[in-house]
Design a protein around this motif. Sequence first.
Motif, PDB file in Angstrom:
ATOM      1  N   PRO A 124      59.550  23.074-108.255  1.00 22.60           N
ATOM      2  CA  PRO A 124      60.715  22.291-107.831  1.00 22.60           C
ATOM      3  C   PRO A 124      60.918  21.096-108.746  1.00 22.60           C
ATOM      4  CG  PRO A 124      59.282  22.796-105.954  1.00 22.60           C
ATOM      5  CD  PRO A 124      58.560  23.220-107.201  1.00 22.60           C
ATOM      6  N   ALA A 125      62.141  20.597-108.803  1.00 22.27           N
ATOM      7  CA  ALA A 125      62.449  19.455-109.676  1.00 22.27           C
ATOM      8  C   ALA A 125      61.561  18.267-109.326  1.00 22.27           C
ATOM      9  CB  ALA A 125      63.919  19.077-109.520  1.00 22.27           C
ATOM     10  N   PRO A 126      61.019  17.595-110.345  1.00 21.25           N
ATOM     11  CA  PRO A 126      60.120  16.473-110.077  1.00 21.25           C
ATOM     12  C   PRO A 126      60.870  15.232-109.607  1.00 21.25           C
ATOM     13  CG  PRO A 126      60.360  16.791-112.435  1.00 21.25           C
ATOM     14  CD  PRO A 126      61.111  17.906-111.764  1.00 21.25           C
ATOM     15  N   THR A 127      60.234  14.472-108.719  1.00 24.28           N
ATOM     16  CA  THR A 127      60.764  13.165-108.329  1.00 24.28           C
ATOM     17  C   THR A 127      60.162  12.086-109.217  1.00 24.28           C
ATOM     18  OG1 THR A 127      59.042  12.904-106.649  1.00 24.28           O
ATOM     19  CG2 THR A 127      61.133  13.842-105.933  1.00 24.28           C
ATOM     20  N   HIS A 128      58.975  12.351-109.751  1.00 22.50           N
ATOM     21  CA  HIS A 128      58.315  11.465-110.710  1.00 22.50           C
ATOM     22  C   HIS A 128      57.761  12.331-111.830  1.00 22.50           C
ATOM     23  CE1 HIS A 128      58.399   8.023-108.013  1.00 22.50           C
ATOM     24  NE2 HIS A 128      57.830   8.745-107.072  1.00 22.50           N
ATOM     25  N   GLN A 129      57.824  11.798-113.053  1.00 22.44           N
ATOM     26  CA  GLN A 129      57.307  12.561-114.190  1.00 22.44           C
ATOM     27  C   GLN A 129      56.732  11.591-115.225  1.00 22.44           C
ATOM     28  OE1 GLN A 129      60.198  15.340-115.580  1.00 22.44           O
ATOM     29  NE2 GLN A 129      58.743  16.423-116.849  1.00 22.44           N
ATOM     30  N   PHE A 130      55.601  11.995-115.815  1.00 25.08           N
ATOM     31  CA  PHE A 130      54.921  11.188-116.827  1.00 25.08           C
ATOM     32  C   PHE A 130      54.327  12.143-117.844  1.00 25.08           C
ATOM     33  CE2 PHE A 130      50.818   9.502-118.317  1.00 25.08           C
ATOM     34  CZ  PHE A 130      51.222   8.311-118.897  1.00 25.08           C
ATOM     35  N   THR A 131      54.509  11.841-119.129  1.00 21.93           N
ATOM     36  CA  THR A 131      53.948  12.660-120.204  1.00 21.93           C
ATOM     37  C   THR A 131      53.441  11.748-121.310  1.00 21.93           C
ATOM     38  OG1 THR A 131      55.550  14.405-119.738  1.00 21.93           O
ATOM     39  CG2 THR A 131      54.425  14.533-121.832  1.00 21.93           C
ATOM     40  N   VAL A 132      52.285  12.114-121.870  1.00 22.57           N
ATOM     41  CA  VAL A 132      51.726  11.334-122.971  1.00 22.57           C
ATOM     42  C   VAL A 132      50.920  12.258-123.882  1.00 22.57           C
ATOM     43  CG1 VAL A 132      49.645  10.695-121.682  1.00 22.57           C
ATOM     44  CG2 VAL A 132      50.421   9.226-123.540  1.00 22.57           C
ATOM     45  N   LEU A 133      50.977  11.992-125.188  1.00 22.14           N
ATOM     46  CA  LEU A 133      50.132  12.683-126.169  1.00 22.14           C
ATOM     47  C   LEU A 133      48.902  11.832-126.411  1.00 22.14           C
ATOM     48  CD1 LEU A 133      52.666  13.925-128.861  1.00 22.14           C
ATOM     49  CD2 LEU A 133      51.350  15.320-127.265  1.00 22.14           C
ATOM     50  N   LEU A 134      47.744  12.490-126.444  1.00 15.67           N
ATOM     51  CA  LEU A 134      46.480  11.796-126.643  1.00 15.67           C
ATOM     52  C   LEU A 134      45.640  12.533-127.677  1.00 15.67           C
ATOM     53  CD1 LEU A 134      45.878  11.312-122.861  1.00 15.67           C
ATOM     54  CD2 LEU A 134      46.278   9.457-124.466  1.00 15.67           C
ATOM     55  N   SER A 135      44.772  11.801-128.362  1.00 12.53           N
ATOM     56  CA  SER A 135      43.906  12.439-129.342  1.00 12.53           C
ATOM     57  C   SER A 135      42.940  13.389-128.632  1.00 12.53           C
ATOM     58  CB  SER A 135      43.125  11.394-130.145  1.00 12.53           C
ATOM     59  OG  SER A 135      42.253  10.677-129.303  1.00 12.53           O
ATOM     60  N   ALA A 136      42.698  14.534-129.226  1.00 13.18           N
ATOM     61  CA  ALA A 136      41.806  15.548-128.635  1.00 13.18           C
ATOM     62  C   ALA A 136      40.354  15.153-128.908  1.00 13.18           C
ATOM     63  CB  ALA A 136      42.127  16.933-129.179  1.00 13.18           C
ATOM     64  N   THR A 137      39.960  14.026-128.311  1.00 11.44           N
ATOM     65  CA  THR A 137      38.624  13.469-128.469  1.00 11.44           C
ATOM     66  C   THR A 137      38.109  13.059-127.098  1.00 11.44           C
ATOM     67  OG1 THR A 137      39.473  11.228-128.730  1.00 11.44           O
ATOM     68  CG2 THR A 137      39.197  12.538-130.755  1.00 11.44           C
ATOM     69  N   ARG A 138      36.835  12.715-127.024  1.00 18.25           N
ATOM     70  CA  ARG A 138      36.275  12.210-125.758  1.00 18.25           C
ATOM     71  C   ARG A 138      37.002  10.939-125.325  1.00 18.25           C
ATOM     72  NH1 ARG A 138      29.893  12.181-126.175  1.00 18.25           N
ATOM     73  NH2 ARG A 138      30.179  11.499-124.037  1.00 18.25           N
ATOM     74  N   ARG A 139      37.342  10.109-126.292  1.00 24.43           N
ATOM     75  CA  ARG A 139      38.073   8.881-125.962  1.00 24.43           C
ATOM     76  C   ARG A 139      39.464   9.208-125.405  1.00 24.43           C
ATOM     77  NH1 ARG A 139      39.129   3.733-129.960  1.00 24.43           N
ATOM     78  NH2 ARG A 139      39.928   2.378-128.327  1.00 24.43           N
ATOM     79  N   GLY A 140      40.146  10.180-126.010  1.00 18.64           N
ATOM     80  CA  GLY A 140      41.456  10.600-125.506  1.00 18.64           C
ATOM     81  C   GLY A 140      41.361  11.163-124.098  1.00 18.64           C
ATOM     82  N   ALA A 141      40.299  11.922-123.819  1.00 18.71           N
ATOM     83  CA  ALA A 141      40.102  12.481-122.484  1.00 18.71           C
ATOM     84  C   ALA A 141      39.874  11.367-121.460  1.00 18.71           C
ATOM     85  CB  ALA A 141      38.929  13.454-122.494  1.00 18.71           C
ATOM     86  N   ARG A 142      39.088  10.378-121.834  1.00 24.61           N
ATOM     87  CA  ARG A 142      38.844   9.242-120.931  1.00 24.61           C
ATOM     88  C   ARG A 142      40.144   8.483-120.671  1.00 24.61           C
ATOM     89  NH1 ARG A 142      37.672   3.794-121.124  1.00 24.61           N
ATOM     90  NH2 ARG A 142      36.308   3.069-119.452  1.00 24.61           N
ATOM     91  N   LEU A 143      40.938   8.286-121.709  1.00 18.32           N
ATOM     92  CA  LEU A 143      42.212   7.596-121.558  1.00 18.32           C
ATOM     93  C   LEU A 143      43.161   8.393-120.655  1.00 18.32           C
ATOM     94  CD1 LEU A 143      43.930   5.173-122.306  1.00 18.32           C
ATOM     95  CD2 LEU A 143      44.567   6.356-124.420  1.00 18.32           C
ATOM     96  N   ALA A 144      43.142   9.718-120.750  1.00 16.94           N
ATOM     97  CA  ALA A 144      43.974  10.549-119.881  1.00 16.94           C
ATOM     98  C   ALA A 144      43.663  10.268-118.411  1.00 16.94           C
ATOM     99  CB  ALA A 144      43.762  12.033-120.195  1.00 16.94           C
ATOM    100  N   ARG A 145      42.379  10.200-118.084  1.00 11.78           N
ATOM    101  CA  ARG A 145      41.960   9.932-116.702  1.00 11.78           C
ATOM    102  C   ARG A 145      42.457   8.558-116.253  1.00 11.78           C
ATOM    103  NH1 ARG A 145      38.021   7.028-114.574  1.00 11.78           N
ATOM    104  NH2 ARG A 145      36.966   6.712-116.549  1.00 11.78           N
TER     105      ARG A 145
END
Length: 148
Positions: free
Chosen positions: A11-32
């Motif tokens: 269904p159509a989103p009421t909220h949406q967020f997207t971000v590109l992150l480096s494929a590293t442990r640091r990027g994974a931590r930042l995603a969280r």
Amino acid sequence: MNQETAGVQSPAPTHQFTVLLSATRRGARLARLLAREQLRSWGRPYETAEHVVAELANNAALHGHVPGRSFRLALMVTRTDTLRIEVTDARADRHPPSTVRPPLPEAEAGRGLLLVEALADRWGTVDGPVPCKTVWAELACPPSSSHR
């Protein structure tokens, strides 16, 4: 439940967020961390989603890493109060197993997708766009009682 679902529309989103992150442990931590803060700003519970994002982002950094390529984190809350978490990496040739099995007791890794399976209502993978794949998870995400 792991599902391969090509072309299924949410269904159509009421909220949406997207971000590109480096494929590293640091990027994974930042995603969280970004997921937690974004869900908090939307007045949604974040504890369970934070664990799912951590596992999917760690898998993208570990198993979906291609030098010079990022992974994408997307969060969408629908009108039906479902949170869809998507992590897209650059390795469509490496899919998570269709059946998640517990690792041997002495194994030091291999429990992440068990956690995703336990916490999410549904999860699966979608191929594309080439050369990428998306691992997604959905869970109930009603507004927090303090934000109603």
